[in-house]
Every structure is written in structure tokens, then in C-alpha cells.
Design an enzyme around this catalytic site. Structure first.
Site, short mmCIF file in Angstrom:
data_model
loop_
_atom_site.label_atom_id
_atom_site.label_comp_id
_atom_site.label_asym_id
_atom_site.label_seq_id
_atom_site.Cartn_x
_atom_site.Cartn_y
_atom_site.Cartn_z
CG HIS A 137 -1.94 -7.87 14.54
ND1 HIS A 137 -1.25 -7.34 15.60
CD2 HIS A 137 -1.19 -7.61 13.45
CE1 HIS A 137 -0.12 -6.80 15.17
NE2 HIS A 137 -0.05 -6.95 13.86
CE LYS A 574 -1.05 -4.62 1.10
NZ LYS A 574 -0.25 -3.41 0.88
#
Length: 912
Positions: A137, A574
Site C-alpha cells: 500500500h 470511509k
């Protein structure tokens, strides 16, 4: 001296409490300023005077000043890491190893004191599999070259702890530190090009070559010693490889077009070569050490025969015997070295081992090491066997011939698109809708159909053919590399049981079934990844439907009767905000744990945590301790992403501490969680969390569903400029769509952190608490304050929210908001954020009872205070640099802007 740096260093000096006469922070500060005096005297003068002030500075001087401040943050972090390690040593020195929290000595000692029998502890250690998984990531802004410089500076600080040095030797160490800082300054901080996947693989392997090959095997010795100390009358532990590492680097295809089946193939060979080279150096070391003469130790006859047989089987056996006459251990190890060299040479050419000469798999090397170890024990040198041969035996059993267990990750959209093309090729017609019963019926029919040979699909698109090729690569490479070269197939954005069954069908097409007709059982573990709040809420239904399929049941029995489920912290945050995401994650784990008990299948959780609070980052021990009772069974996996990897594993002492902390915390939860009152479900607490979660989610969604939110974030943060940093090989979006929903969680968190809104770690919490108190009044406050003291989950959430709020700066956030020139977009959004921020601060203090935020975290407050003034200066400069870059596109402005992003990340301790 600069007031900025001097104040920061002075605070650390007092906090260090050093009794050896010097401050590490002060030493590093002076060395850095000395370097700047030689290379950038204007920058040194700025730092000695008032710190950064961009007014009147050229873009170049501004960039160099920001770079110096970023380097100071990095040096400060090194000093703090050294301090933390010395503190742990002091505790061990003063109170004993068993009193050091996060160690097996403490966990096993407290378990024994609590009446937990040795057999239960032994069983827990034998049944658990712990696997941190390194991902690519894009949240690491430091190059390998920079990591190496940091490590050498850290080691020199460790050297300085010794009182044995003369003044001349000490001066040499100080000069060495200064030289490393000078090289760090002269090393390019920014990645000039986007890294390739191969470079990311090398980045991951760096931590093994430097530290993990040593520290992971040493963990096992700590566990065995702690058990023997508590239960001296018990037989010694014989531990299986319960702690290994996994990786997504080179296998994570989710939204990364650069990870192809060929890239995965090369990654596996890179991983294999890394451990084989390590084993070669270890065998050479053993040959040097085991100079045991045959006449000095009575080796068993069987070992003598084995040595002679081994010498006879290789071409230079006679030369080996002549070179080491009468030294049987050296002779046998030299034969092992010769075999390993054959294996290594073929692996470097990416060719599988043959039956002639080399090792085909790790088990063969383990047999050889067993033979040497047993011979030494039988000959009366058990201590040497334990201290010399056993550590290498552990290494090979842990890292095998693959170093890591590589997961392959793919998303549901790509999987279903491939299956749709296969359907058209087989049936000559359009497939039914993915969510329809007809689609699932087709999958089950194909899974139940005998398949002696895989079908040929000549009309597949390039993307679909590549997806199918990846599955076939898994089958092929598992045979060539190691039987444990792969971990699992992770299915991102799993929405239904049919999504997972589709992966089973692709595994069947790739020959990944146990039987010749490919109908009995799949040999590849398939892990659904539940990321959104709706999917977490539907987790039990998805898993119940999946496990009802007989093929899945048979496959799970082959895999130890464990169904692994990955839960995503980033996308759920999110999706619903911090409080709602944490509650839904906890609920899903509790519900799945109960479902597994009902179905007779252990549900194991793979936690997709990142470094920042918004992406699931939390203190390791506390996060595990807050997991639902009984939810850690069979295996425990967690992602280690970006800056977390270097923070935990870049130094040997820290790496040793982190692997022990993780594994000891997991075992402690297994042993104690179902006995602890703190984890007993309480209806009133669950009901309160449900209410808090619902209202906080509503407040969060109200803001997120503003049609102008994406436009605001793009203008009021460096969201679009993230791609310029070249942090990772993966694009910032899964597709080319330009919607908020399509934006990945990492740049989402990154942007809100850089513009100092930090709302992904707190927004909605204040509204949730206020609504609860408005309804329940004083009784509601009493309940929440009691939960604050007694509920581990609620306390963990509140603590992390409170620490995040300390990093919010509304004045700086308002400056970033000013980059959004449209007042009709800017004012409603920023106004809502400012109001929620004030409310959340008030509500958090109301629950905690503290007059100021984070009063109970003095060390955290000091750490942040050491950085805030400089961070604030850099953030304000970043606003101006963003405005200038967007207006001019000038290269020198771009360079300064990217350095400001790096500097802010260094100060915050994370990018995403």
C-alpha cells in the site's frame, strides 16, 4: 539555536531521563546543524533563528529548509525509538523480564498465576497461526537508501550507550553519526520515478535481510523459555511454526494493472532466492563453528554412515572429506552447502530444482538439520545442538523456501467479468445477472461437473485471460517454489456468497482442486474481504450461505476446518465514519464467531489495518484486547502497511519487541478473553453503541453526501498531488471514474491528514454522543462514563478520537479551505466541519471528565508538542505552494510542494 528545534530537543532531553550524561536528540540536532553549516549555511541560519518563514525565500531555499525540517522529524523519531528501547531494558533490569508488558514471560506468567493449566497454554500455542502480512500500500515515503541511513544512525546511538569507550573512540562514533546524517542530507529524499513492483518486493525483503530472519526464530526460544520457567515439571514445548510472515507485494492485483501473473511469478522467485541466500550464509557460519573432531565426541554409527553416504552422492565428496578430516559435522554441512548451492543457482535462473544434486523443497533440508541435531544430542552435545543447529532449523521451518506466504488479491468486479466471459464462451449467450439465482445455479453446476482437463477459452479478452492465468500460476508455482509459497486468495469487495463461489470456479479451472476430476475440494484458501458497512452487516448471511455448500465444507476440512474472513478498516471508515465503522467491525466479528460455533467451523479474522487511526491503526496490544471474546481462533492475520513496516521492523530490537508483542497479545486473548468480565457482552453497552453508531453515521453521511464534497477535497488538500510523490506502483483509483466512492481509502485519509482536518478519525462522534445525551440525559451520561471505564472497545475508540483531535488545527484547515475559491462549496462544508469539531471536543471531554483533551496521555502530548510548531509552519507553506503550483506548474515549486508533503507526513508519522 533555533527555538523550534531547541524546544523540541529540550523536551525530549527531560523525557529521556538519561543517566549517561547526554541527550540523543541534542546530539542528533547538533550533528544535523553541523552538516547544514557545511552544505546549506542559509538553511542552518534559518533554523537557528526563527525556523521556517517562507516570505521572501526562493523556491529552492524554501525547499531545502523544508527538507531539513523533515530530516529533523526523522532524526527525532530515531531518538525516540532509541529512548523507548532503553526504557524497556530499564524495566526488565529493575523489575524482571516477566514484568515487561507484551512479552511471553508476562503473558504465560499471568496466565499461570490465574490458574490456567499448562496443557491449555500448550494447546493454544499449538493451534494458533499468527501472520503479519506486509503490503505494498503506497503509504511509505522513505526510500530503502533512507531506511538504511536511519538504521545506521540508530545503531551508532546504541553503541554510544556503552560506557567502555575512550574519549577518542567516542569521538569516532560521533563522527560516524555526523557522516551518516551528511549522507542522508545528500541523498535524494523524493522518488524520482514511480517504483516498480520488483522494487517494492525488494523493499519488503529488506526487512527480512536486515532483521526478521534473526528475530522471528528468536521469538520461539523466548516462548519455550517462558513456558519452562512457569512449568518446570512439564515436558518442553515443541512449537510448530505458529508465527510466520505473509505478503501482498507482487500478488495484490486489486486495482494495480502492473501486478500480472508474470510479475507474481518473478516475485515468488525473488522471495525464494532471499531465504536461500540467508541459509547459505548460515550454513557457512555453522561449518566455521562446528569444528568438532571425531575423536573428541562419540558420534553415533548411524550418523557416520549418513555422512559417508552423503559424501558419496556428490562429485566433490572426496575433497570435502580431505578438507575436513575427522570433522563429521563439517563434512555433512559442507554436503548440505553443495546441495543448497545447486538449488540457489537454479532459483536465481528462475528454474525449479531437479532431483539431481539440489534440494527440491524445504522439508529435505529440515531432515538434514534434524540428523545433525540428533547426532549432537546423542553424542552428548545437546547444548551445542540447541544453540547452534536448532535456530537454523527454526529458520527453515518458518521461512521454508519462500521467505513469505504470498497472498493474491483480486476484486470482485474483475473476477465476475472473467466468469462472465467464460460463460459466453461455454454457452454462446449472455450470462444472467451476477446477483440472480440463475448465476449462482450456474456456478454450482460448473463446480459439480467433473473436469479431468481444464477447458480452453480461446475468445477471452486480455484482462480475463490474465485473471485466469494468475490462478494457473498459483498451481504451477506452488509446486516449483514451496508448498507454502502461497497464503490465500483474497477477494476484495465481496458482496455475496456467489462472489466467493466464483473464485472457487476459477481455482477449479486452474487445477487447484485436490482430486483428479476437480469436484471434491479446493486446495487454495479463499478469503472474502468485507469492506463496506453494508457488507459487514451482511457478513453472517454471506458466510452462512457459503458454508452451506458441500464443496466449501469439504475444502474447509482440508484446511483445518477454518474459514478465514478479512475485515477492512479503511473502506468501512470511509463509508461510515470512525465510530460507526469500529462498531460494525466489532459486531461482525462477534456475529461470525457465534455463527462459526453453530456450524462447527472456526472463523478466523484477517484484520486489514493501516497505520493511521482512520485506517484501523491502534496500539497493538489494546486493539487485540478489545476484540470480541473468543474471536481469535485458529489463526490471526493483520496487514502491515507502508510506514508501519519501517516503524516496526527497521531495527532489530524494535522488530524483536513487535513480533513478541503481537504474538503474546494474541495468545493472551485466546487464553483469557472468554474469562474476562471486560469482554462479557452487556446489552446496555451494545444498545448504547448501536445508538451512538447510528447517529454518528447519519452525521457523517450527511457531510459525505454533499454533492460538492469531492470538489472541496480536491481543491482544499493535496489529493491530486499525491500521485506526484511516486509512493507506490498502484494507481490512486481503482478505475478511471472520478467519484468520491471510487477514491481509494489511502488517498482519502492522506488528503484529510495533510490539510489538518483529520476528519476521518473523529467526524460524527460528537453528534452521536450529543444525540444520545439529549435523549437519555443524566442517566445516559452516567452510562457512557461507565462504558468509558469498563468497555474496552468504547474506550479504545474514544482514546483514538481524542488523540486525533489534538492534531486538528482549524486555523490551518481554514487556510487549506481557502484554496477552494467557490464560497458556495467551501462555506457549508467547512462550516459543518468546524461545528462538528467544536461539538466533538466538548463531548469527548464530557465523557472523559478531563478539562482538556488527552490530559491522560502526557507522553503522547509531549511527542506531538515537539512537532507541532514546525508542522504548522510547513502546513501553512504547503497552502501557498499548492496555490503557486496550480497557477504556474513550475518545477521548482513542485519540488518544494512535494517536500512539504513529505515533511508533514514525517511529522504526523504517517502518509495514509
Amino acid at each position: 539555536m533555533s527555538p523550534v528545534i531547541t524546544a523540541e530537543a529540550a523536551e525530549l532531553v527531560s523525557e529521556e531521563g538519561a543517566n549517561d550524561g547526554f541527550s540523543r536528540a541534542d546530539l542528533l540536532r547538533e550533528a544535523m546543524l553541523g552538516v547544514l553549516d557545511r552544505h546549506e549555511p542559509e538553511v542552518a541560519a534559518l533554523l537557528r533563528r526563527e525556523g521556517l518563514s517562507g516570505e521572501g525565500l526562493s523556491p529552492r531555499l524554501l525547499a531545502r529548509t523544508i527538507q531539513a525540517q523533515a530530516m529533523w522529524f526523522q532524526l527525532l523519531a530515531i531518538a525516540e525509538q532509541n529512548r523507548d528501547m532503553r526504557r524497556r531494558r530499564n524495566v526488565e533490569r529493575e523489575r524482571g523480564y516477566a514484568q515487561l508488558l507484551g512479552t511471553f514471560a508476562h503473558v504465560i506468567g499471568s496466565a499461570a498465576a490465574g490458574g490456567i493449566p499448562a496443557g491449555e497454554i500448550r494447546e493454544a500455542l499449538a493451534s494458533i497461526k499468527i501472520r503479519p502480512v506486509i503490503t505494498a500500500h503506497p503509504t511509505e515515503s522513505k526510500r530503502i537508501t533512507v531506511l538504511e541511513r536511519h538504521r545506521r544512525i540508530y545503531l551508532r546511538l546504541v553503541d554510544l550507550e556503552s560506557p567502555r569507550w575512550t574519549e577518542r573512540e567516542r569521538e569516532e562514533l560521533l563522527r560516524a553519526i555526523s557522516d551518516e546524517i551528511e549522507l542522508l542530507w545528500l541523498t535524494g529524499e523524493l522518488k524520482l520515478e514511480k517504483p516498480t513492483v520488483e522494487q517494492e518486493v525488494n523493499w519488503g525483503l529488506y526487512f527480512f535481510n536486515e532483521n526478521l530472519f534473526d528475530t522471528v526464530p528468536a521469538l520461539y526460544a523466548k516462548v519455550e523459555a517462558a513456558f519452562a520457567r512457569q512449568f518446570p515439571e512439564e515436558a518442553p514445548l515443541e512449537l510448530p511454526p505458529f508465527f510466520t510472515f505473509g505478503s501482498w507485494v507482487g500478488g495484490d492485483r486489486d486495482g494495480n494493472p502492473y501486478v500480472t501473473s508474470e510479475v507474481t511469478r518473478r516475485t515468488l522467485w525473488q522471495n525464494r532466492v532471499a531465504c536461500l541466500r540467508r541459509y547459505r550464509s548460515r550454513i557457512v557460519e555453522l561449518i566455521r563453528n562446528l569444528s568438532i573432531a571425531e575423536h573428541a565426541l562419540d558420534f553415533p554409527a548411524a550418523f557416520k554412515r549418513a555422512v559417508q553416504a552423503a559424501l558419496d552422492q556428490i562429485p566433490d565428496g572426496a575433497q570435502i572429506a580431505a578438507r575436513n578430516p575427522g570433522e563429521l559435522c563439517r563434512q555433512y554441512l559442507a554436503v548440505m552447502l553443495a546441495r543448497l548451492d545447486v538449488t540457489l543457482a537454479r532459483s536465481e535462473e528462475q528454474e525449479p530444482a531437479t532431483t539431481a544434486g539440489g534440494y527440491q523443497h524445504a522439508d529435505q533440508m529440515l531432515v538434514d538439520l534434524d540428523l545433525v541435531q540428533a547426532a549432537l544430542v546423542e553424542a552428548g552435545a545437546a547444548r551445542l545442538a540447541q544453540s547452534l543447529i536448532k535456530p537454523m532449523w527454526r529458520e527453515v521451518s518458518i521461512f521454508r523456501f519462500s521467505t513469505l506466504r504470498l497472498d493474491v488479491r483480486e476484486n470482485t468486479i474483475r473476477i465476475n467479468a472473467t466468469l462472465g466471459e467464460m460463460y459466453r464462451s461455454l454457452r454462446g449467450e449472455e450470462p444472467p445477472p451476477i446477483e440472480s439465482p440463475a448465476w449462482k445455479a450456474w456456478l454450482l453446476a460448473e463446480l459439480g461437473s467433473p473436469r479431468a482437463q481444464p477447458y480452453d477459452y480461446p475468445e477471452l479478452s486480455a484482462e480475463a485471460a490474465e485473471t485466469l492465468a494468475t490462478f494457473r500460476t498459483i498451481g504451477e508455482m506452488r509446486m516449483q517454489i514451496d508448498r507454502e509459497a502461497f497464503g490465500a486468495l483474497i477477494l476484495s469487495m465481496t458482496h455475496s456468497a456467489a462472489d466467493v463461489l466464483g473464485v472457487y470456479l476459477l481455482a477449479k479451472e486452474a487445477g487447484l482442486f485436490a482430486d483428479a476430476l476437480a469436484v471434491e475440494a479446493c486446495t487454495l484458501p479463499i478469503v472474502p474481504l468485507l469492506e463496506t458497512i453494508p457488507d459487514l452487516r451482511g457478513a453472517s448471511a454471506i458466510l452462512k450461505e457459503l458454508i452451506a455448500v458441500p464443496l466449501v465444507q469439504r475444502s474447509l476440512r482440508r484446511q483445518g476446518n477454518v474459514q478465514e474472513v478479512m475485515v477492512g478498516y479503511s473502506d468501512s471508515n470511509k463509508d461510515g465514519g470512525y465510530l460507526a465503522a469500529n462498531w460494525e467491525l466489532s459486531k461482525a466479528q462477534a456475529q461470525l464467531t457465534r455463527l462459526g460455533s453453530e456450524l462447527g467451523v472456526a472463523i478466523a479474522f484477517f484484520h486489514g489495518r493501516g497505520g493511521s487511526v482512520s485506517r484501523g491503526g491502534a496500539p497493538t496490544g489494546r486493539a487485540i484486547a478489545a476484540a470480541p471474546a473468543g474471536s481469535i481462533r485458529g489463526q490471526f492475520r493483520i496487514t502491515e502497511q507502508g510506514e508501519v513496516v519501517s516503524l516496526k521492523y527497521a531495527n532489530k530490537g524494535t522488530a524483536a519487541y513487535q513480533v513478541e508483542l503481537l504474538s503474546a497479545s494474541v495468545i493472551e486473548h485466546m487464553l483469557k478473553s472468554e474469562r474476562e468480565t471486560a469482554l462479557i457482552p452487556r446489552h446496555e453497552y451494545d444498545e448504547a453503541l448501536e445508538a451512538l453508531s447510528g447517529t454518528s453515521w447519519t452525521a457523517y453521511r450527511r457531510l459525505m453526501e454533499s454533492p460538492s464534497m469531492l470538489a472541496y477535497l480536491q481543491a482544499a488538500s493535496p489529493l491530486e498531488e499525491l500521485a506526484l510523490l511516486n509512493l507506490g506502483s498502484r494507481p490512486a483509483r481503482r478505475t478511471q471514474a472520478r467519484t468520491l466512492a471510487d477514491l481509494r481509502a489511502i488517498p482519502w485519509v492522506f488528503a484529510w491528514a495533510q490539510n489538518r482536518h483529520m476528519l476521518t478519525g473523529w467526524y460524527g462522534v460528537g453528534s452521536g454522543i450529543k444525540a444520545f445525551l439529549d435523549v437519555r440525559k443524566a442517566r445516559g451520561l452516567e452510562l457512557l462514563q461507565r462504558m468509558f471505564q469498563e468497555s474496552r472497545l468504547f474506550r479504545l475508540v474514544m482514546d483514538e478520537v481524542e488523540k486525533t483531535l489534538l492534531m486538528v488545527d482549524l486555523d490551518i484547515a481554514r487556510a487549506f479551505a481557502g484554496l477552494c475559491e467557490d464560497a458556495e462549496i467551501r462555506e457549508p462544508i467547512f462550516g459543518a466541519i468546524a461545528a462538528e469539531h467544536a461539538l466533538t471536543r466538548e463531548m469527548v471531554c464530557t465523557i472523559s471528565g478531563d478539562p482538556v483533551l488527552a490530559q491522560r496521555f502526557p507522553q503522547y502530548r509531549r511527542r506531538l508538542a515537539r512537532r507541532l510548531r514546525t508542522m504548522n509552519q510547513v502546513s501553512l507553506e504547503q497552502v501557498q505552494l499548492l496555490r503557486a503550483w496550480r497557477a504556474s506548474g513550475a518545477e521548482d515549486v513542485r519540488h518544494a510542494l512535494l517536500l512539504s508533503i513529505n515533511c508533514a507526513s514525517a511529522g504526523l508519522g504517517a502518509t495514509g
